[in-house]
Design an enzyme around this catalytic site. Sequence first.
Site, mmCIF file in Angstrom:
data_model
loop_
_atom_site.group_PDB
_atom_site.id
_atom_site.type_symbol
_atom_site.label_atom_id
_atom_site.label_comp_id
_atom_site.label_asym_id
_atom_site.label_seq_id
_atom_site.Cartn_x
_atom_site.Cartn_y
_atom_site.Cartn_z
ATOM 1 N N ARG A 232 -59.507 66.198 54.050
ATOM 2 C CA ARG A 232 -59.926 66.712 55.348
ATOM 3 C C ARG A 232 -61.158 65.977 55.839
ATOM 4 O O ARG A 232 -61.299 65.678 57.028
ATOM 5 C CB ARG A 232 -60.224 68.225 55.280
ATOM 6 C CG ARG A 232 -60.853 68.747 56.575
ATOM 7 C CD ARG A 232 -60.966 70.263 56.621
ATOM 8 N NE ARG A 232 -61.387 70.870 55.396
ATOM 9 C CZ ARG A 232 -62.643 70.893 54.937
ATOM 10 N NH1 ARG A 232 -63.619 70.304 55.613
ATOM 11 N NH2 ARG A 232 -62.932 71.498 53.804
ATOM 12 N N TYR B 5 -53.195 67.593 83.097
ATOM 13 C CA TYR B 5 -52.118 67.939 82.178
ATOM 14 C C TYR B 5 -52.155 69.447 81.907
ATOM 15 O O TYR B 5 -53.220 70.044 81.724
ATOM 16 C CB TYR B 5 -52.283 67.145 80.877
ATOM 17 C CG TYR B 5 -51.445 67.650 79.734
ATOM 18 C CD1 TYR B 5 -50.061 67.749 79.846
ATOM 19 C CD2 TYR B 5 -52.043 68.016 78.533
ATOM 20 C CE1 TYR B 5 -49.289 68.209 78.793
ATOM 21 C CE2 TYR B 5 -51.277 68.473 77.464
ATOM 22 C CZ TYR B 5 -49.911 68.579 77.613
ATOM 23 O OH TYR B 5 -49.152 69.040 76.574
ATOM 24 N N ASP C 144 -59.257 60.782 79.694
ATOM 25 C CA ASP C 144 -57.994 60.845 78.977
ATOM 26 C C ASP C 144 -57.215 59.581 79.338
ATOM 27 O O ASP C 144 -56.741 59.429 80.464
ATOM 28 C CB ASP C 144 -57.232 62.103 79.393
ATOM 29 C CG ASP C 144 -55.912 62.274 78.633
ATOM 30 O OD1 ASP C 144 -55.394 61.268 78.112
ATOM 31 O OD2 ASP C 144 -55.389 63.396 78.603
ATOM 32 N N LYS D 288 -48.009 59.762 72.180
ATOM 33 C CA LYS D 288 -47.361 59.096 73.298
ATOM 34 C C LYS D 288 -47.267 57.588 73.040
ATOM 35 O O LYS D 288 -46.670 57.162 72.075
ATOM 36 C CB LYS D 288 -48.100 59.431 74.588
ATOM 37 C CG LYS D 288 -48.403 60.929 74.761
ATOM 38 C CD LYS D 288 -47.174 61.812 74.718
ATOM 39 C CE LYS D 288 -47.404 63.234 75.214
ATOM 40 N NZ LYS D 288 -48.349 64.044 74.461
#
Length: 379
Positions: free
Chosen positions: A48, A101, A173, A198
Amino acid sequence: MYGFETRAIHAGQEPDPTTGAVMPPIHATSTFAQDGVGGLRGGYEYSRSANPTRTALEECVAALEQGARGLAFASGMAAEDTLLRTVLRPGDHVVIPNDAYGGTYRLFSKVLERWGVSWTAVPVSDVSAVRAALQPSTAVVWVETPTNPLLNVADIKALADTAHDAGALLVVDNTFATPYLQQPLTLGADVVVHSTTKYCGGHSDVVGGAIVAADPELGEQLAFHQNAIGAVAGPFDAWLVLRGLKTLALRMERHSDNAERIVATLSAHPAVTEVLYPGLADHPGHEVAARQMRRFGGMVSFRVAGGEEAAVAVCNRARVFTLAESLGGVESLIEHPGRMTHASAAGSALEVPADLVRLSVGIETVDDLLADLDHALTP
């Protein structure tokens, strides 16, 4: 500095020192042996906190965006949430796009509002509107460019100056443009975020997110919160995104080639009332996009004569274009934003037009895509 394609293939990805493997290994481990208490090998103790495969991805994406620190997450929304919980405090205000978005809108309206953060939605393509929306408590100006799904274009340099004059950060973004087509940090932005699901991954086989910070100190703060909050990218997911980045430049050229052909055809189609694409000379943001982007990308939106039901029918008739959410893969996708990706914005100031169709143009044979759209647009 090496060229983009060279950085995409080599940054953070030296051959494995033990075996000479030219591809970074997938370090599928949760923990790392220590040479005595506190004696970490290479700085790794628990996945982590850090994992070598994730480190390779983080160094690569930072190099591509020309930033000081890159961080990889389990999803784009995990990246956004970690970033905002790092830089915001209760009582802060954020300016966001009025066609943001849907997931970003949901994060602000349903999660951060309850934490005491306020927000104002404005057209980020209008610098004066952004300036007018600023408040003494504004801590972040949040920008998508091109926006999702209306493909509006924001002037990154002008908005960076505007945000900084108000003592705020500019966050961009960059998912639609990708670091190949646009590098916001070089234009004055403070932070870039990506849904690496994406274009960065590029094959619709991984979910991930990334943050790149221009300032090393902010990068350290983000790294602390990445570890504290814990929504990190797993090693296999990180490896898949790394693999995708290697061909990003080639794919974006083909995505752009195909999109330009499709835009030209849609612009002349009698069933289409408007085409939204920054590459069109009459697009309101064309001049800015031409200045700050290498090309105009693979995302295309258009409005259909006949309203919402006609737009839904177009989506349902497509065959080569797959009816699905998401974007940026090698395959072409079609969707109705109002009922799919942006349904969470229904009834709000961010509601998208009901007659809108969004395309993620893939890298298939473009004549097949054109024939499919002609079929879909013909009742």
